[in-house]
Design a protein around this motif. Sequence first.
Motif, short mmCIF file in Angstrom:
data_model
loop_
_atom_site.label_atom_id
_atom_site.label_comp_id
_atom_site.label_asym_id
_atom_site.label_seq_id
_atom_site.Cartn_x
_atom_site.Cartn_y
_atom_site.Cartn_z
N ILE A 38 0.71 13.01 -15.32
CA ILE A 38 -0.56 13.19 -14.58
C ILE A 38 -0.20 13.58 -13.15
O ILE A 38 -0.01 12.72 -12.29
CB ILE A 38 -1.42 11.92 -14.63
N ARG A 39 -0.07 14.86 -12.92
CA ARG A 39 0.27 15.37 -11.59
C ARG A 39 -0.91 16.08 -10.94
O ARG A 39 -0.86 16.40 -9.76
CB ARG A 39 1.47 16.32 -11.68
N GLN A 40 -1.93 16.37 -11.74
CA GLN A 40 -3.11 17.05 -11.22
C GLN A 40 -4.35 16.35 -11.74
O GLN A 40 -4.43 16.00 -12.92
CB GLN A 40 -3.12 18.52 -11.64
N VAL A 73 0.85 -1.19 0.00
CA VAL A 73 0.00 0.00 0.00
C VAL A 73 0.89 1.24 0.00
O VAL A 73 1.87 1.30 0.73
CB VAL A 73 -0.93 0.02 1.23
N ASP A 74 0.54 2.19 -0.83
CA ASP A 74 1.29 3.45 -0.86
C ASP A 74 0.33 4.57 -1.24
O ASP A 74 -0.73 4.35 -1.83
CB ASP A 74 2.43 3.37 -1.86
N GLY A 75 0.71 5.78 -0.89
CA GLY A 75 -0.10 6.95 -1.19
C GLY A 75 0.76 8.09 -1.68
O GLY A 75 1.96 8.16 -1.43
N THR A 76 0.15 9.01 -2.40
CA THR A 76 0.84 10.21 -2.86
C THR A 76 -0.18 11.34 -2.97
O THR A 76 -1.38 11.10 -3.14
CB THR A 76 1.51 9.98 -4.22
N LYS A 77 0.32 12.55 -2.87
CA LYS A 77 -0.56 13.71 -3.01
C LYS A 77 -0.59 14.13 -4.48
O LYS A 77 0.45 14.32 -5.10
CB LYS A 77 -0.06 14.87 -2.15
N MET A 78 -1.79 14.28 -4.99
CA MET A 78 -1.98 14.76 -6.36
C MET A 78 -2.79 16.04 -6.30
O MET A 78 -3.79 16.13 -5.59
CB MET A 78 -2.68 13.70 -7.21
N LYS A 79 -2.34 17.03 -7.06
CA LYS A 79 -2.98 18.34 -7.02
C LYS A 79 -4.45 18.25 -7.43
O LYS A 79 -4.80 17.57 -8.39
CB LYS A 79 -2.23 19.32 -7.91
N MET A 101 -3.69 22.99 -3.20
CA MET A 101 -4.79 22.10 -2.87
C MET A 101 -4.50 20.70 -3.42
O MET A 101 -4.06 20.56 -4.56
CB MET A 101 -6.11 22.63 -3.45
N TYR A 102 -4.77 19.69 -2.60
CA TYR A 102 -4.41 18.32 -2.98
C TYR A 102 -5.52 17.33 -2.65
O TYR A 102 -6.42 17.61 -1.87
CB TYR A 102 -3.14 17.86 -2.23
N HIS A 103 -5.42 16.16 -3.29
CA HIS A 103 -6.13 14.94 -2.89
C HIS A 103 -5.06 13.91 -2.54
O HIS A 103 -3.96 13.93 -3.09
CB HIS A 103 -7.01 14.39 -4.02
N ASN A 104 -5.39 13.00 -1.64
CA ASN A 104 -4.48 11.93 -1.25
C ASN A 104 -4.88 10.66 -2.01
O ASN A 104 -5.92 10.07 -1.74
CB ASN A 104 -4.53 11.70 0.26
#
Length: 480
Positions: free
Chosen positions: A437-439, A139-145, A240-243
């Motif tokens: 795909i960063r946002q 499992v891993d996560g990252t912040k995407m704009k 502003m981000y989504h996780n």
Amino acid sequence: MAYIKGNRNQAMLLPQAVEDYITTDDPVRAYDAFVEALDYTTLGLVIDDNQAGANPYWPKAMLKLLIYGYTYGIRSSRTLERACHHNLSFIWLTEDIKPDYRTIARFRIANKDIIKNVLRQCARMCLKLGLIEGNTLFVDGTKMKANASLKNTWSQDRLQKYEATIDENVERILVECEAADTTEANDGSLIKLKEELADQETLKAKIAEIAKELRASGKQKLNTSDPESFVSKSDRGAKMYHNAQVTVDEKHGLIVNTDVVNQSVDANQLSSQAQQAKDTLDKEPNNICADNGYYSIDDIETMDARINVIIPSCGQLIKERTPDKIKPFPKDVFTYDDTRDCYICPESKELRRTDLTIPDRPNAIIYQAHGYDCKSCKHFGACTPSVSGRKIIRQRNEALMQRLAQAYDSDTGQRIYKLRKQKAELPFAHFKHNLNIRQLLLRGIAKAGAELNLCAIGYNLIRMIGLLGVTGLKEAIIAV
């Protein structure tokens, strides 16, 4: 030596059928076979040739368009519309239909839940093909704009400042109106002032509505563009981000599940992601691995005890990265006696349980040695400089913490954790660096989740083609 030149006026014969534009081993045929093989009964996508109303576009073709587009980083509905006119693979895949960008955008939003089910069917298909085992998950996560501006983020303080400014402007305009009313009654300036006053009143009503939404949300800050996004700092300032969360399988790194959450940290997410992966594969994993960001004892405690959770604590990371900073006589050299509920120090002295508490740590239990024992000990000063005696803090769920530490330090745990980066982080590297795909384009967790699912479906199909080949994948899909 002459140059090779083209000639737009040269007459040529093109294939008469769209089918002839694409070779038999072109990757686009694998995407076509995958979408055709989906179980639309369980998927939830209605396929009805006799429905009433205006004729919609063929749903399967629209789904193929989105999956194939996201696979190669083509996400904008306008760009997808142009591809249906100019790109031969898109023309073949959609059977030469030409939906406009509004139709594409509406279909993507209306079928966000169905896209989630497509990823689930993709993972189950991989399980049947032996490409996913489901024994060890990462499992891993990252912040995407998020598609939201920081300037549209409101806090209570900011709202109060704006409201005070509006009140000052209203007061000023009223004074100017009164002066203009007596001296310039026939001048256009009075009309302009009244229009400005109306604008300020409208703005004040809008601020009041935002304040109401902020109170209802229970948050400290609220973004009016995307209320489900959050503020987080980056190397380029706050945005502003989504996780974005991804769960991948160990065997070939294929994605089992994705999720989008509106909290800036990964803590308290491990159990949720593990449960979603279990629901998708219909089997409990033997091992689940994540980085230290997911380390939350209260969250891990809710998981099935039969799952071997491999995750390092902060203390274990400090030992690995900065062993020279480890203080002498750490907690692990003290032995806990379960029968007497006390700790035994290396010099065989007892640390007994106390009634002391820590305000922000309700689950902490403090054990303390007698001050006389510590002062007369040869390690006094190295072990503790306190004349009151050495203290040890034990958590209510200390047994679970020790089990996690042993699982991580074991040979199996170390082997699995070394695979984490190449398995769990690879999908995000592909999304951000290969596809740029960063946002996320869509607003709200559900819609942003649909975008992430489309990226994941494309990622899985690319890897499936790489493993089985186009022809092999088509035959395997038909077989299952």
